[in-house]
Write a protein that holds these residues in place. Structure first.
Motif, PDB file in Angstrom:
ATOM      1  N   SER A 187       0.869  -1.197  -0.087  1.00 14.23           N
ATOM      2  CA  SER A 187      -0.210  -0.070   0.210  1.00 14.23           C
ATOM      3  C   SER A 187       0.861   1.163  -0.185  1.00 14.23           C
ATOM      4  O   SER A 187       2.138   1.148   0.086  1.00 14.23           O
ATOM      5  CB  SER A 187      -0.921  -0.118   1.420  1.00 14.23           C
ATOM      6  OG  SER A 187      -1.763  -0.973   1.265  1.00 14.23           O
ATOM      7  N   LYS A 188       0.202   2.261   0.036  1.00 14.61           N
ATOM      8  CA  LYS A 188       0.986   3.729  -0.040  1.00 14.61           C
ATOM      9  C   LYS A 188       0.537   4.251   1.487  1.00 14.61           C
ATOM     10  O   LYS A 188      -0.139   4.001   1.987  1.00 14.61           O
ATOM     11  CB  LYS A 188       0.449   4.608  -1.176  1.00 14.61           C
ATOM     12  CG  LYS A 188       0.626   4.099  -2.371  1.00 14.61           C
ATOM     13  CD  LYS A 188       0.379   5.369  -3.461  1.00 14.61           C
ATOM     14  CE  LYS A 188       0.752   4.777  -4.911  1.00 14.61           C
ATOM     15  NZ  LYS A 188       2.010   4.753  -5.219  1.00 14.61           N
ATOM     16  N   GLU A 241       8.060   5.022  -4.104  1.00 12.57           N
ATOM     17  CA  GLU A 241       7.046   5.616  -4.745  1.00 12.57           C
ATOM     18  C   GLU A 241       5.710   5.157  -3.868  1.00 12.57           C
ATOM     19  O   GLU A 241       4.570   5.779  -4.104  1.00 12.57           O
ATOM     20  CB  GLU A 241       6.639   4.924  -6.271  1.00 12.57           C
ATOM     21  CG  GLU A 241       6.601   3.437  -6.123  1.00 12.57           C
ATOM     22  CD  GLU A 241       7.892   2.852  -6.236  1.00 12.57           C
ATOM     23  OE1 GLU A 241       7.943   1.437  -6.704  1.00 12.57           O
ATOM     24  OE2 GLU A 241       8.978   3.578  -6.261  1.00 12.57           O
ATOM     25  N   GLN A 242       6.003   4.337  -2.696  1.00  7.46           N
ATOM     26  CA  GLN A 242       4.981   4.216  -1.664  1.00  7.46           C
ATOM     27  C   GLN A 242       4.765   5.471  -0.718  1.00  7.46           C
ATOM     28  O   GLN A 242       3.637   5.340  -0.186  1.00  7.46           O
ATOM     29  CB  GLN A 242       5.219   2.856  -0.932  1.00  7.46           C
ATOM     30  CG  GLN A 242       5.349   1.615  -1.739  1.00  7.46           C
ATOM     31  CD  GLN A 242       5.554   0.488  -1.000  1.00  7.46           C
ATOM     32  OE1 GLN A 242       6.753  -0.016  -0.883  1.00  7.46           O
ATOM     33  NE2 GLN A 242       4.578  -0.167  -0.113  1.00  7.46           N
ATOM     34  N   ILE A 248       4.247   9.267   0.393  1.00 10.25           N
ATOM     35  CA  ILE A 248       4.059  10.595  -0.255  1.00 10.25           C
ATOM     36  C   ILE A 248       4.327  11.551   0.873  1.00 10.25           C
ATOM     37  O   ILE A 248       3.388  11.483   1.816  1.00 10.25           O
ATOM     38  CB  ILE A 248       2.396  10.347  -0.621  1.00 10.25           C
ATOM     39  CG1 ILE A 248       1.974   9.443  -1.762  1.00 10.25           C
ATOM     40  CG2 ILE A 248       1.868  11.701  -1.160  1.00 10.25           C
ATOM     41  CD1 ILE A 248       0.521   8.991  -1.707  1.00 10.25           C
ATOM     42  N   LEU A 261      -6.034   8.586  -5.357  1.00  6.18           N
ATOM     43  CA  LEU A 261      -6.118   7.186  -4.580  1.00  6.18           C
ATOM     44  C   LEU A 261      -7.226   6.838  -3.868  1.00  6.18           C
ATOM     45  O   LEU A 261      -7.981   7.826  -3.487  1.00  6.18           O
ATOM     46  CB  LEU A 261      -4.733   7.523  -3.737  1.00  6.18           C
ATOM     47  CG  LEU A 261      -3.597   7.933  -4.240  1.00  6.18           C
ATOM     48  CD1 LEU A 261      -2.562   8.147  -3.048  1.00  6.18           C
ATOM     49  CD2 LEU A 261      -2.864   6.740  -4.988  1.00  6.18           C
ATOM     50  N   VAL A 268      -4.783   3.611   1.594  1.00  8.19           N
ATOM     51  CA  VAL A 268      -3.704   4.826   1.995  1.00  8.19           C
ATOM     52  C   VAL A 268      -3.634   4.776   3.588  1.00  8.19           C
ATOM     53  O   VAL A 268      -4.531   4.999   4.341  1.00  8.19           O
ATOM     54  CB  VAL A 268      -3.728   6.049   1.523  1.00  8.19           C
ATOM     55  CG1 VAL A 268      -2.589   7.064   1.861  1.00  8.19           C
ATOM     56  CG2 VAL A 268      -4.016   5.840   0.063  1.00  8.19           C
TER      57      VAL A 268
END
Length: 579
Positions: free
Chosen positions: A123-124, A149-150, A152, A243, A248
């Motif tokens: 997941s992010k 990239e995960q 933010i 998203l 998230v």
């Protein structure tokens, strides 16, 4: 009111020392030690097989059963105000419990990284990044555990940042290779609200919508609104990036002291709420229950986070940076519509007059004088006699309230101001700052007021809210003070230096009935190693007096500033921040 003592001398009983000349838990300590006592609870009877090994006056402070290796302490060995607390803990952990000390920061780093991997998977994670050491170390851990990239990273400018703070944060993080999205959300924060419980006689749970942030005067409401608005803005960012919210996680640099002071069940089921941290509001707790919050530092204290930051390769200028709270300048403006004057105001003022002129007061018997004597030792009274015979002082209540902590509980009460004809004698002022809250439990903070003696203390307030003009005044005062501290080379000696704006206008002639329209600034240089307790920096000791006086002179030049004050209070009884 039951007496509460914040700090006292820990005294080992001579009879115990005679029978046990080298008790293991006390090895290496003096007969008397300065400690932070706990007075929310007390010991009335000691169990069979136990002996009292330490006391403060009549208060039992330590017990031991050597044969069973059981020990109890009614004080805080873990805080820096207990001068030799580390030695007490070391004696227990190594000599008694047989620990080896192999669990290191590096072990904890690896454990944090593994926990993040297990929780997040593919997941992010949206991490709210203020640019301070906590959130930056949290982000560095996330980047170490996950693919770039995960993660933010979002810096939300809430409108309560220091001068050019957001720009500096973005530049500093880019140097570390952290790409950060900056969101200007000042308007959303100024107009933010939260839901608050309504107390009902039949105890039916109901809620109401708070005032907007720029209209509230309650510190708790401020913190809750700011915390909830952070989450709302984070959700907006997730939506803008297309998203799915359920996929998230929200990451925060929450530390253990944040959870303790907010009385979070994550830290303790027994703690009293001292202040609700913006990262532990009801909305955050709901997300936490849903398993959507990542807080890799929740078991760390500030000093441990700094060690971890160095292990992660973060630069020293960032790791050693003074803490700046998530709500920023919003909790450094004392907002008020009306003065805080309760029925105990006149009597407490009279007690302060007796204390400030003790050498003259003892010649005039008074019932309040007996109260002062009843809650001070002979040594305290001798010191008061000495101070007040050498220095011309006056002490008075200020009609505002600030957050403090007394007896392990939250206090929200008066500030005592002290002014003098002579130049400030800081050692004497620090003594008074320790003594006054111990005598008057409705006072949790003592400040020195620079300038000539205050003849007529303010009895009303300048209506103050979180408006752009008020924030601009504080932002400039904060900028001037920290600039001078940096240039002096003493920034590293000070752990934290909040600059506070209060709604107080001094030096008005009461007969002319001039309206209160100016405000006053407080300088709060603070020394701590654990960020749970600490002491005010003493001018001429931890920071040169000329540096402080230069801050005062520059702040006084700012339009609308009436006086400048210096916070003399340790924690406890006063928290680091005023709200």
């Amino acid at each position: 009111m039951a007496p509460r003592v914040q700090e006292g001398m820990l005294q080992y009983w001579d009879v115990y020392k005679e029978k046990n000349p080298n008790p293991s838990e006390l090895r290496g300590l003096q007969k008397e030690e300065l400690v932070l006592l706990t007075h929310g609870d007390s010991v009335d009877k000691v169990a069979d097989g136990f002996k009292v090994v330490a006391q403060s006056g009549n208060i039992i402070a330590g017990i031991a059963n050597e044969s069973k290796k059981l020990y109890g302490a009614q004080f805080h060995p873990e805080v820096s105000l207990t001068v030799n607390g580390k030695m007490i803990l070391k004696n227990f952990l190594y000599d008694i419990a047989g620990c080896s000390g192999t669990f290191t920061v590096e072990n904890r780093e690896l454990q944090c990284i593994q926990d993040i991997k297990d929780r997040v998977g593919s997941s992010k994670v949206l991490v709210l990044l203020s640019g301070g050491v906590d959130s930056t170390v949290c982000t560095a851990l996330l980047n170490r555990a996950l693919n770039r990239e995960q993660v933010i990273a979002v810096h939300i400018d809430n409108g309560f940042m220091r001068k050019r703070e957001s720009q500096s944060v973005e530049e500093a993080l880019k140097k570390l290779g952290i790409q950060v999205k900056v969101v200007n959300a000042a308007h959303s924060f100024y107009n933010g609200t939260t839901t608050l419980p309504i107390s009902d006689e039949d105890r039916t749970p109901r809620k109401r919508i708070s005032k907007t942030l720029n209209m509230t005067t309650s510190p708790e409401e401020k913190r809750k609104i700011i915390g909830d608005t952070f989450v709302k803005i984070a959700n907006e960012v997730i939506g803008e990036m297309n998203l799915k919210p359920e996929e998230v996680f929200l990451a925060q640099g929450t530390l253990r002291p944040d959870l303790i002071e907010s009385a979070s069940l994550v830290a303790s089921g027994k703690a009293e709420v001292i202040k609700t941290h913006h990262n532990d509001t009801e909305l955050i707790r709901k997300l936490r229950e849903e398993g959507k919050v990542i807080e890799p530092l929740k078991d760390f204290h500030k000093d441990e986070v700094r060690v971890l930051g160095r292990e992660l390769g973060l630069p020293e200028e960032l790791v050693s940076r003074h803490p700046f709270p998530g709500p920023g300048l919003a909790i450094r403006v004392i907002c008020a519509e009306e003065p805080y004057v309760c029925k105990d105001f006149p009597e407490t003022n009279n007690i302060l007059k007796i204390v400030a002129d003790f050498s003259a007061s003892v010649k005039k018997p008074h019932t309040l004088l007996q109260r002062v004597k009843a809650c001070t030792s002979e040594e305290d009274q001798e010191k008061l006699m000495q101070i007040t015979s050498l220095h011309s002082l006056n002490a008075f209540l200020l009609p505002i309230k600030t957050v403090g902590v007394q007896g392990d509980c939250r206090s929200y009460s008066y500030v005592c101001g002290i002014s003098s004809k002579d130049a400030p004698h800081w050692e004497s002022l620090m003594f008074l700052a320790r003594l006054i809250p111990r005598m008057c439990h409705n006072i949790n903070r003592v400040v020195y007021v620079f300038g000539p003696p205050v003849k007529e203390p303010p009895t009303d307030v300048t209506p103050t809210f979180l408006t752009t003009g008020v924030l601009s005044t504080l932002r400039q005062a904060d900028f001037e003070a920290h600039n001078i501290l940096r240039e002096s080379g003493y920034a590293g000696k000070i752990s934290q230096m909040p600059i506070i704006l209060t709604p107080l206008h001094f030096d008005r002639d009461p007969l002319q009935k001039q309206p209160s329209c100016q405000r006053s600034v407080v300088i709060r240089p603070f020394i701590t190693s654990d960020f749970m307790t600490g002491i005010a920096a003493t001018p001429g000791n931890e920071v040169p007096e000329e540096v402080v006086l230069k801050m005062v002179a520059e702040i006084k030049k700012i339009p609308g500033i009436s006086r400048v004050m210096y916070d003399l209070t340790s924690k406890p009884p006063g928290t680091t921040e005023w709200e």
